[in-house]
Each structure stands twice: as structure tokens, then as C-alpha cells.
Design a protein around this motif. Structure first.
Motif, short mmCIF file in Angstrom:
data_model
loop_
_atom_site.label_atom_id
_atom_site.label_comp_id
_atom_site.label_asym_id
_atom_site.label_seq_id
_atom_site.Cartn_x
_atom_site.Cartn_y
_atom_site.Cartn_z
N ARG A 261 0.86 -1.17 0.00
CA ARG A 261 0.00 0.00 0.00
C ARG A 261 0.91 1.24 0.00
NH1 ARG A 261 -3.70 -2.86 3.91
NH2 ARG A 261 -5.35 -3.70 2.60
N ILE A 262 0.83 2.02 -1.04
CA ILE A 262 1.71 3.16 -1.22
C ILE A 262 0.90 4.44 -1.08
CG2 ILE A 262 3.30 4.33 -2.79
CD1 ILE A 262 3.85 1.62 -4.08
N GLY A 263 1.35 5.26 -0.17
CA GLY A 263 0.67 6.54 0.04
C GLY A 263 1.64 7.69 -0.15
N GLN A 264 1.11 8.92 -0.30
CA GLN A 264 1.96 10.09 -0.48
C GLN A 264 1.54 11.17 0.49
OE1 GLN A 264 1.77 12.33 -4.23
NE2 GLN A 264 3.97 11.99 -4.41
N THR A 265 2.55 11.75 1.17
CA THR A 265 2.31 12.83 2.10
C THR A 265 3.17 14.00 1.70
OG1 THR A 265 4.07 12.20 3.65
CG2 THR A 265 1.94 11.11 3.93
N ALA A 266 2.98 15.09 2.42
CA ALA A 266 3.77 16.29 2.13
C ALA A 266 5.25 16.03 2.36
CB ALA A 266 3.28 17.46 2.99
N GLY B 16 6.76 13.21 1.86
CA GLY B 16 7.28 12.24 0.91
C GLY B 16 6.42 10.98 0.90
N ALA B 17 6.83 10.03 0.10
CA ALA B 17 6.07 8.80 -0.04
C ALA B 17 6.29 7.88 1.16
CB ALA B 17 6.46 8.08 -1.32
N THR B 18 5.27 7.13 1.53
CA THR B 18 5.39 6.11 2.55
C THR B 18 4.87 4.80 1.99
OG1 THR B 18 3.17 6.54 3.41
CG2 THR B 18 5.00 7.79 4.40
N VAL B 19 5.45 3.72 2.46
CA VAL B 19 5.07 2.40 1.98
C VAL B 19 4.67 1.54 3.16
CG1 VAL B 19 5.83 0.32 0.80
CG2 VAL B 19 6.63 2.55 0.02
#
Length: 399
Positions: A386-391, A393-396
Motif C-alpha cells: 500500500r503506497i501513500g503520499q504525504t507532504a 514524501g512517499a510512505t510504503v
């Protein structure tokens, strides 16, 4: 008691230790088919230890002076060759006449059924319902082996591979005919689709379509020897496979995999791989994974063989304790090898043999009952990231 007649020190040897349970072998295969030399070893189960031995016994007609050349594309020869090429150590071969149906009483699979060390059975190239039924029924009846089944070389409509073929109705006869073997409620069969392309075992460089069951049996044996029977025989190369008779992509496999059809796929970088590890058990069954079925069969047969010393022993607490000790030690070893799931042995299995499982009426009937439960490891069939994006940077998140 010995009769001691004079003063002194006497030493007595007594057997008080555990009786270790040895794991039975799981890598020996049995094949039924028509040999290149149709008269060689007819209707007899012959032990084969390498492909040269197979050629000497079952293809000798083509090596004798003046004999006609061997016909290329023999399914049995290619299956045995693929078995040894992929790591199989030993197999039994039954040469069955081409016009003799698989499952004839006293022949083919019945001959293989009398050999305890066989753990995998196949009839290479036989894709009719009667052959499927004979192999599955034999595996279900004996409980110590799994049928490796060939799907058809091609399927114009892959939806047909999700429906079982009916005995006597292969042609459809007005109904929607399927191509898949029937369900086995306890998972004693696995079907593979499509066929592979490779060099003919007898004709050399000629490229032919080869039913995959022999190669798959070899892959199973290779995984057993390298990792253990608990490792699913999948995501591994099929040695000798140079192509496929039909290209299957993810969209088609999305249809086939839930139906228990193990797809053989070709990838640009990895080559031809086994890309499925399911049995033909219903999808909701505990037996839907091939490694789980084979692990359970190995445990059952190992306990049955090694615990024969229990027969006719006094049925008391001493015996119950010995049973718990021996089976517990065996399952602990499997847990340490990674075959059972759990952070501790208590989470991985239980062995219960006491007054509760053996009340007076059971003892009076001459029975000793032991309950064994295991938590087998299951393959990571679906790996999800599950790949998400925040301010920041990206988190996995790995699931």
C-alpha cells in the motif's frame, strides 16, 4: 527379572528413550502411459533411477540393429525426462497400452497404489475425464499421494478451464463442456495449464508440445529436497521449458486461479515459471494449497509408520505419555524447520492423548485415541504494497 546368583555389580541395558518419528519421503513419482517400446514391461511397475535407465528399458526397440526409429513426441518419455531434469530422484513407470483406459482394475494406477514410497502420480498427456477420475480417486483412497494432472494444451475459451469435464461428456453433447478435473474435497489433485514446449527427449533438437505433469513432479521433488515439503512448488523455473503452447496473462489467470487451475506463465526476464500452488479443492477449503495437502499427508504417514510399536502395548498413562512425547518431538522439529506457523510450539501444534481422549469404554474396545492439531504455513499468494503520499514524501506500508 534376571536371576542374580552371586554378589556384585550388574549392569542392565534398557530402552527408555524416545522413539523418533522419521519423516517419510515425498519426492518419488509414479507415471502411467504408453512407452516408446509398447511391449516393454507391459502392465508392470518398474523402478527408474535416471532417464538413461528409462531409455534402456522402455525404448530399447529403437536402439537395436535394424529396429525402426523411435517416434518423436512420446508423452511418457518426455515426462520422465522432465522429472529427472527438474530434480526428481526416483520414479516408477507403468507401460500401459494406448487403448487401455487409465483406471483399469489391477492395472496402471492400481499397480502404483501398492508402492508406499510413491507420493506423486500422473498420467502424462491424458486429459480425459475418465483418466482424471482414476488418478484423483486413487490419491483420495490411499491418502499418501497427490495426483498431478495435465490440463489441455490449449483452451480457446479459458472459461472452460473453470468447469469440470464430465465422464462420457467430453464432447459437450448439447451441454457446456468443461476442461477442468472435478473437485477433490481434501485437495488430492492439482491441475496445470497450458502445456510447455521443449526439446523432444528422444528426437533431440525437435521442439514439441509436452504435457507438464512430469516436469511439475520434478519441481515438487526439487523443492522438497531444497526447502522442504512445506514450501509451495511455485514461482520457480521449469527446467527444459523453452516456451508454452498458449500464452496466459494476468487477466486470464484472474479467472483461472480462483478455480484452482495452476497457470504456467512465461515472463520476459525470468522465463517459464510455475505460477500457481493450488489444489482442485473448493476455494474455501483448508486444503486449497498444494504444499498444505502434501505436508499433512507426510505428517500422517510418518506418524502411522513410526508409531506401529504402540500396537498391543498396555493402554495406560505410560503409553499416553510416550505417544505425546514422540509425536510432540516430531512436530517440534517440523516447526523449527519452518513447516508450522506460530511463535512457539504451543501455537504451532497440539498433541492430546489422556483420560479425556481415552475413556474406559475406548480402552475396553482396544483403542487408544490421540488428537493432533497443526497450523501449517501457507504460501504468500498475494503480496500487497500500500503506497501513500504525504507532504513529507512517499510512505510504503507492506501487508
Amino acid at each position: 527379572m534376571p536371576n542374580y546368583l552371586s554378589p556384585g555389580v550388574y549392569i542392565e541395558e534398557t530402552d527408555t528413550g524416545a522413539r523418533p518419528i522419521e519423516a517419510v519421503g515425498t519426492s518419488v513419482a509414479g507415471f502411467v502411459g504408453t512407452a516408446p517400446d509398447v511391449a516393454a514391461g507391459l502392465n508392470d511397475a518398474v523402478a527408474i533411477n535416471n532417464f538413461s535407465e528409462f531409455v534402456r528399458i522402455f525404448a530399447k526397440g529403437g536402439t537395436q540393429a535394424g529396429a525402426p526409429p523411435l517416434a518423436a513426441g512420446n508423452h511418457l518419455a518426455n515426462a520422465v525426462y522432465g522429472f529427472f531434469l527438474n530434480g526428481g530422484p526416483r520414479c516408477y513407470v507403468v507401460n500401459s497400452p494406448a487403448d487401455q483406459p487409465i483406471g483399469t482394475p489391477g492395472k496402471d494406477v492400481d499397480l502404483l497404489g501398492s508402492i508406499d514410497e510413491i507420493a506423486l502420480i500422473a498420467a502424462p498427456g491424458r486429459t480425459d475425464a475418465a483418466s482424471y477420475e482414476a488418478l484423483i480417486a486413487s490419491a483420495e483412497r490411499l491418502g499418501d499421494r497427490v495426483a498431478i494432472l495435465d490440463g489441455p494444451a490449449r483452451a480457446e475459451d479459458v472459461e472452460q478451464m473453470t468447469r469440470a469435464v464430465v465422464v462420457g461428456d467430453e464432447g459437450g453433447k448439447g451441454r457446456k463442456s468443461g476442461l477442468r478435473p472435478r473437485d477433490s474435497q481434501r485437495g488430492f489433485g492439482a491441475v496445470y495449464f497450458p502445456w510447455i514446449k521443449g526439446q523432444d527427449a528422444l528426437a533431440g533438437a525437435e521442439l514439441v508440445a509436452i504435457p507438464p505433469s512430469g516436469h511439475i513432479a520434478g519441481v515438487c521433488a526439487r523443492m522438497d529436497l531444497q526447502r522442504g515439503v512445506h514450501k509451495a512448488p511455485a514461482n520457480t523455473a521449469i527446467y527444459g521449458a523453452l516456451g508454452l503452447t498458449q500464452t496466459i496473462g494476468r487477466a486470464e489467470q484472474n479467472v483461472l486461479n480462483p478455480a484452482g487451475v495452476n497457470v504456467i506463465r512465461s515472463f520476459a526476464r525470468e522465463g517459464v515459471l510455475v505460477w500457481g500452488a493450488r489444489t482442485i479443492a473448493p476455494s474455501a477449503s483448508n486444503w486449497r494449497y498444494l504444499n498444505v495437502r502434501r505436508l499433512a499427508s507426510m505428517i500422517e504417514e510418518s506418524i502411522e509408520r513410526s508409531m506401529r510399536w504402540v500396537v498391543f502395548e498396555p493402554n495406560d498413562r505410560t503409553l499416553w505419555k510416550s505417544i505425546r512425547r514422540d509425536i510432540g518431538a516430531f512436530l517440534t522439529t517440523l516447526w523449527r524447520q519452518g513447516a508450522l506457523m506460530g511463535a512457539t510450539p504451543e501455537q504451532a501444534f497440539f498433541v492430546k492423548c489422556d483420560e479425556e481422549t481415552n475413556p474406559p469404554e475406548e480402552i475396553d474396545a482396544g483403542r487408544v485415541t490421540t488428537l493432533v492439531g497443526i497450523a501449517p504455513v501457507k504460501p504468500a499468494e498475494f503480496v500487497i504494497f500500500r503506497i501513500g503520499q504525504t507532504a513529507a514524501g512517499a510512505t510504503v506500508e507492506q501487508v
